[in-house]
Write a protein that holds these residues in place. Sequence first.
Motif, PDB file in Angstrom:
ATOM      1  N   THR A   1       0.846  -1.187   0.000  1.00 54.31           N
ATOM      2  CA  THR A   1       0.000   0.000   0.000  1.00 54.31           C
ATOM      3  C   THR A   1       0.886   1.243   0.000  1.00 54.31           C
ATOM      4  OG1 THR A   1      -0.133   0.265   2.392  1.00 54.31           O
ATOM      5  CG2 THR A   1      -1.667  -1.292   1.383  1.00 54.31           C
ATOM      6  N   CYS A   2       0.285   2.352  -0.310  1.00 56.94           N
ATOM      7  CA  CYS A   2       1.069   3.579  -0.384  1.00 56.94           C
ATOM      8  C   CYS A   2       1.552   4.022   0.986  1.00 56.94           C
ATOM      9  CB  CYS A   2       0.249   4.700  -1.027  1.00 56.94           C
ATOM     10  SG  CYS A   2      -1.259   5.110  -0.110  1.00 56.94           S
TER      11      CYS A   2
ATOM     12  N   ASN B   1      -3.072   4.761  -7.929  1.00 61.45           N
ATOM     13  CA  ASN B   1      -2.183   3.628  -7.721  1.00 61.45           C
ATOM     14  C   ASN B   1      -0.900   3.862  -8.507  1.00 61.45           C
ATOM     15  OD1 ASN B   1      -4.009   2.210  -6.089  1.00 61.45           O
ATOM     16  ND2 ASN B   1      -5.051   1.381  -7.884  1.00 61.45           N
TER      17      ASN B   1
ATOM     18  N   ALA C   1      -0.623   0.217  -4.034  1.00 56.70           N
ATOM     19  CA  ALA C   1      -2.053   0.519  -4.018  1.00 56.70           C
ATOM     20  C   ALA C   1      -2.317   1.730  -3.129  1.00 56.70           C
ATOM     21  CB  ALA C   1      -2.843  -0.688  -3.521  1.00 56.70           C
ATOM     22  N   HIS C   2      -3.137   2.637  -3.672  1.00 59.16           N
ATOM     23  CA  HIS C   2      -3.478   3.815  -2.879  1.00 59.16           C
ATOM     24  C   HIS C   2      -4.402   3.417  -1.736  1.00 59.16           C
ATOM     25  CE1 HIS C   2      -3.804   8.077  -2.087  1.00 59.16           C
ATOM     26  NE2 HIS C   2      -5.121   7.925  -1.953  1.00 59.16           N
ATOM     27  N   GLN C   3      -4.285   4.086  -0.610  1.00 58.20           N
ATOM     28  CA  GLN C   3      -5.075   3.762   0.571  1.00 58.20           C
ATOM     29  C   GLN C   3      -5.601   5.040   1.192  1.00 58.20           C
ATOM     30  OE1 GLN C   3      -3.472   0.651   2.909  1.00 58.20           O
ATOM     31  NE2 GLN C   3      -4.555   1.211   4.768  1.00 58.20           N
TER      32      GLN C   3
ATOM     33  N   CYS D   1      -1.014   9.175   1.970  1.00 56.90           N
ATOM     34  CA  CYS D   1      -0.132   9.119   0.811  1.00 56.90           C
ATOM     35  C   CYS D   1      -0.179  10.413   0.008  1.00 56.90           C
ATOM     36  CB  CYS D   1      -0.526   7.948  -0.088  1.00 56.90           C
ATOM     37  SG  CYS D   1      -0.611   6.379   0.789  1.00 56.90           S
TER      38      CYS D   1
ATOM     39  N   ARG E   1      -8.479  -6.375  -0.781  1.00 60.76           N
ATOM     40  CA  ARG E   1      -8.673  -4.988  -0.328  1.00 60.76           C
ATOM     41  C   ARG E   1      -9.413  -4.131  -1.367  1.00 60.76           C
ATOM     42  NH1 ARG E   1      -5.754  -3.263   4.184  1.00 60.76           N
ATOM     43  NH2 ARG E   1      -4.175  -4.734   4.948  1.00 60.76           N
TER      44      ARG E   1
END
Length: 750
Positions: free
Chosen positions: A343-344, A385, A411-413, A445, A714
């Motif tokens: 994840t970011c 992402n 992956a952006h979160q 992020c 996710r």
Amino acid sequence: SCKSVTLKYNESLNGTALKRLWSSVDSCGLVSMPQLQVITIDEDAPTLTVPSNITILCHESAHPNSTGWAVLEKDLSESCFHISGKHPPTSISYVDSITEDGCPGAIVRQWRAISFLGHTVLANQLINLSCTRSDTVPADGKDNDCDSRVDEETRNFIDDDGDGRVDEDLATLPVELQPLSSVSLSSCSDPTNPRHTGRPKISTLSNSCKPGTVTHKDNTTTRPCEQIIVREWMASDACGNIDFVKQKIIVKDRTVPSLRTPHNRTVTCSEYKDVNAVGAARSHDDCDGNVVTWYEDQLYGCVVWRTWKARDACGNSAVATVQTLKLRVDPPAVRFPVDVSVTCLNSTEPAETGVPVVTKSNVCDLNASLTVDHTDTEVETADCNRIITRTWRVTDICGNKLQEVQKIAVAHQSPDIKAPSNTTASCDGIMDFNVVGQATTARSCKSVNITYTDSVEGALLTRQWTGVDSCGHSSLPQTQVIAIDEEPPQLTVPSNMTVLCHEPVHPNSTGWAVLKKDLGESCFHLGGSPTVIDYVDKRNGLDCPGFILRHWRAKSFLGHTVLANQVITLGCDLSDTDPGDGKDNDCDAQVDEEVRNFIDDDGDGLVDEDLSCCPVRISLPPRVILSSCLNSTEPQHTGRPHVVFVRNSCKPVSIEWKDVVTSRVCQRIIRRTWTATDSCGNVDTNTQMITVEDRTSPSLIAPHNKEVSCSEYRDPVAVGTPRWNDDCGSNVSTWYEDELRGCVVWRTWK
């Protein structure tokens, strides 16, 4: 001890330290562990008295039997002879040092006394050596010229010393040698014969005593790395005179060993540390056959520079020229990191996503010299992402290169925010973030815009913080509760009063309670309304005369409630002193009807139109609180008032109602005013409060169970999101919490 014990000890003496080792044996024969005691002997050193300084002739004996012995004035260690056996008395010895070679000269005699306790006492005696230079009495019976003959010139009437006189004087001295300087040699191979180290010359020789001869004798002392030769030269003339001089020759090993380097070579990794394969340096030392050789390696690329060194037993070191060894090296086997997804919020540094690992090294053990580097190329998609393409390169010292590409999916979160702590503040301070605090970004992020919404329930303000990053992803809401610190309102009620039964008792006639000061006004900016004032009447009966206890209540939107009472006394005239006064005293909408018609229409036995009856009255409907927006607020569900009194002549009674609605966050307040009117036109009103609060949880239906990959679990699009419904239609936030059990994720939706 459990038994009787016998103690004993053994002694040993070392200088002034007496060691006493104690042990014990009990009556059962058991021996204790030995215990050591050290006793330092405190005794003075002996006192030494040496002979006085004297002068003697050169040919006279200088032995202590002639010049005197040193003696002990008192041997103070005698009191210690009983310690640890018998010990000898203090020993006395001496050492002579001749200050000048030959005669005249001097002997410095150093006397030394050493006791068995280790005390050492030193004292010096000076013995001067001289020859008489004139013979005033030629036949004095003395060997004035030191040739071991007495009065030989006088007795034989000859000038044997060649000075032109028959006097046996000392005008001409016996043979003398010139002193020689000490010689220091730096190598064992240097020659030590007199040809190279020198020989003394005769400085004095009488013509009558010629010829003179010179001989020498060596006394050699050998020490580590050093040889000391004391060469004693002796000169003698024909008259039998002799002279001595000493020469010191010191040979010290100061020469480095010779060292010869083996030839340069090209070798494999398995050979470069094998001296049998690459050769060893050869060394030689003139003084020492035990020469230590070793080497030190320094790596330059794929070439080993080997510096050979040697050192003899005396510390003389030699460094040879460098031997170069060119290595034939195969590249190592490397396991590169695999593609990963993070994840970011996670680090993408190699320490987290993996680094190359050497799985098979070359036998040279040169892996510490590997160069590992990487370059990253990053691409960001529309949904924030990212894909990082990391190119790894591994290069060894010989120039062998390995390269491989690693993909890192980022992956952006949604961001995480942290709400400030719950606190207490005034209404003015609630909007001062220096007072109540402000939410901050915990992890994100992207840049985050933090907003909030406020809702007030009673004296509690609930501030819901939410963060939205630049990609449009929202954080989970974070709640801060602020207790509102404001004083309750101050209520002033009308004075107690008395009214006639037929007169209205509505506050419009009897007076309204008023707020002296509504202290909640400073909180109106929070969405509140002014303080609500209502009342409840409690009668002591239905008939007149009587009284009404009016309970006034002021309730602010912060939940502060203030109560105060007012008493209204109801009175009726029991006699009509002026029956024809033109007034409707009995409240039946007829004026003086009994007097005009001469009838007792109210059945009280009097034709007087008195006030034995009152106007219409209705009850106070109940206060209602509903917990769902779906609950009905119609009177058949919330209740309606009933007529508690109406005069028969004023029936029927009509009842109507009117609502005033105030909407707040999560709450709706209905103020319902009931009005009852009888046929005589009399009116009574009461107010009913209906509160609708959203206390019902939203319904939530989780998505179906699924089997997904690690990259999907996710992704809400892949696994689904819950469906929700709320009766009041509020903005519902949903989130989930995951718990990993083996290879199954238990996702709890909330």
